[in-house]
Design an enzyme around this catalytic site. Structure first.
Site, PDB file in Angstrom:
ATOM      1  N   SER A  17       0.831  -1.209   0.000  1.00  0.00           N
ATOM      2  CA  SER A  17       0.000   0.000   0.000  1.00  0.00           C
ATOM      3  C   SER A  17       0.865   1.258   0.000  1.00  0.00           C
ATOM      4  O   SER A  17       0.668   2.164  -0.813  1.00  0.00           O
ATOM      5  CB  SER A  17      -0.880   0.058   1.247  1.00  0.00           C
ATOM      6  N   ARG A  40       0.154   8.238   5.153  1.00  0.00           N
ATOM      7  CA  ARG A  40      -0.769   7.515   6.035  1.00  0.00           C
ATOM      8  C   ARG A  40      -2.200   8.064   5.924  1.00  0.00           C
ATOM      9  O   ARG A  40      -3.183   7.321   6.025  1.00  0.00           O
ATOM     10  CB  ARG A  40      -0.275   7.583   7.477  1.00  0.00           C
ATOM     11  N   HIS A  43      -3.544   6.607   2.834  1.00  0.00           N
ATOM     12  CA  HIS A  43      -3.802   5.192   3.122  1.00  0.00           C
ATOM     13  C   HIS A  43      -5.181   5.013   3.774  1.00  0.00           C
ATOM     14  O   HIS A  43      -5.879   4.034   3.525  1.00  0.00           O
ATOM     15  CB  HIS A  43      -2.687   4.712   4.057  1.00  0.00           C
TER      16      HIS A  43
END
Ligand SMILES: C/C1=C2N=C(/C=C3N=C(/C(C)=C4\N[C@@](C)([C@@H]5N=C1[C@](C)(CCC(=O)O)[C@H]5CC(=O)O)[C@@](C)(CC(=O)O)[C@@H]4CCC(=O)O)[C@@](C)(CC(=O)O)[C@@H]\3CCC(=O)O)C(C)(C)[C@@H]/2CCC(=O)O
Length: 208
Positions: A17, A40, A43
């Site tokens: 990812s 993040r 994500h």
């Protein structure tokens, strides 16, 4: 029996990812510490173009991290934000606080004529100085925080102001970005509890 072929190794899912995000998102314009946080946040929402709407003061990640290292609490507008913060990442077993469900909050909201999320910030006053603030849901909470600070109230070390929505979300984030607080925002309508918790988790982590 139906058997699907899919990745089952959690660490490998994360590795792939983050590699995908770093390959697809335009992170070049961001300082390294902000880029790590942006990865993040992306994500958490699956949208690599989120990076185009991220804005921050230059030292926000550093200031937030220093505050966490000094044991500052993380103050959250919604339980969803607080729940998303991974406690084991926090460097000093920092308190993570959401006062939305405090029994005093509904009365304060009625008294102040505002939402419960905004009124709940009144209960932060004795913890706000030097804290890390994480607002991921409620635009009214972010506006109220700015009003408290402008009125001479305690100043947080950093504000991750990432409320989502159509009414007041963009405006509250613009107001934060125009303030003299250390800030991280996602301009416009996008934001949310998951993205905000992810930003805290990234700042609290030593590695991606
Ligand atoms: C107007 C509100 C908005 N809420 C949004 C999106 C989501 N909210 C969820 C949940 C479960 C909660 N939202 C409350 C914070 C509730 N939401 C509001 C308020 C009415 C006002 C806030 C504001 O405008 O600033 C707010 C209630 C209040 O009086 O403050 C919540 C407390 C409602 C409740 O359950 O009592 C609750 C938070 C619980 C917690 O975690 O502590 C959603 C999951 C959707 C839902 O089920 O209703 C979703 C989550 C989004 C996220 O990622 O956080 C908006 C879209 C942000 C919206 C504000 C802006 C707008 O344009 O309307």
């Amino acid at each position: 029996m139906v058997v699907y072929e899919y990745e089952k190794d959690g660490a490998e899912i994360y590795r792939q990812s983050f590699a995908t995000i770093r390959a697809e998102a335009e992170l070049g314009g961001l300082p390294d510490d902000v880029a790590r946080v942006a990865v993040r946040m992306i994500h958490a929402c699956g949208q690599v173009d989120l990076v185009e709407d991220i804005a921050c003061s230059p030292a926000v990640v550093q200031r937030a991290r220093e505050a966490l290292d000094a044991g500052a609490p993380v103050l959250c507008d919604a339980q969803m934000v607080a729940s998303g913060i991974t406690r084991r990442r926090l460097p000093k077993d920092n308190d993570v606080l959401c006062t939305l469900d405090d029994p005093r909050t509904p009365g304060l909201a009625a008294e102040l004529g505002t939402t419960r999320t905004a009124a709940a910030l009144e209960l932060w006053r004795d913890r706000l100085d030097g804290a890390v603030v994480a607002i991921g849901n409620a635009p009214t909470a972010l506006f109220h925080l700015l009003e408290m600070v402008a009125a001479g109230g305690p100043r947080p070390a950093a504000v991750l102001g990432i409320p989502v929505g159509f009414i007041g979300a963009a405006e509250s984030k613009d107001a934060l970005a125009a303030s003299d607080l250390e800030f991280l925002v996602v301009r416009g309508r996008r934001g949310g509890s998951a993205i905000t918790a992810a930003a805290v988790n990234a700042i609290a982590s030593d590695a991606e």
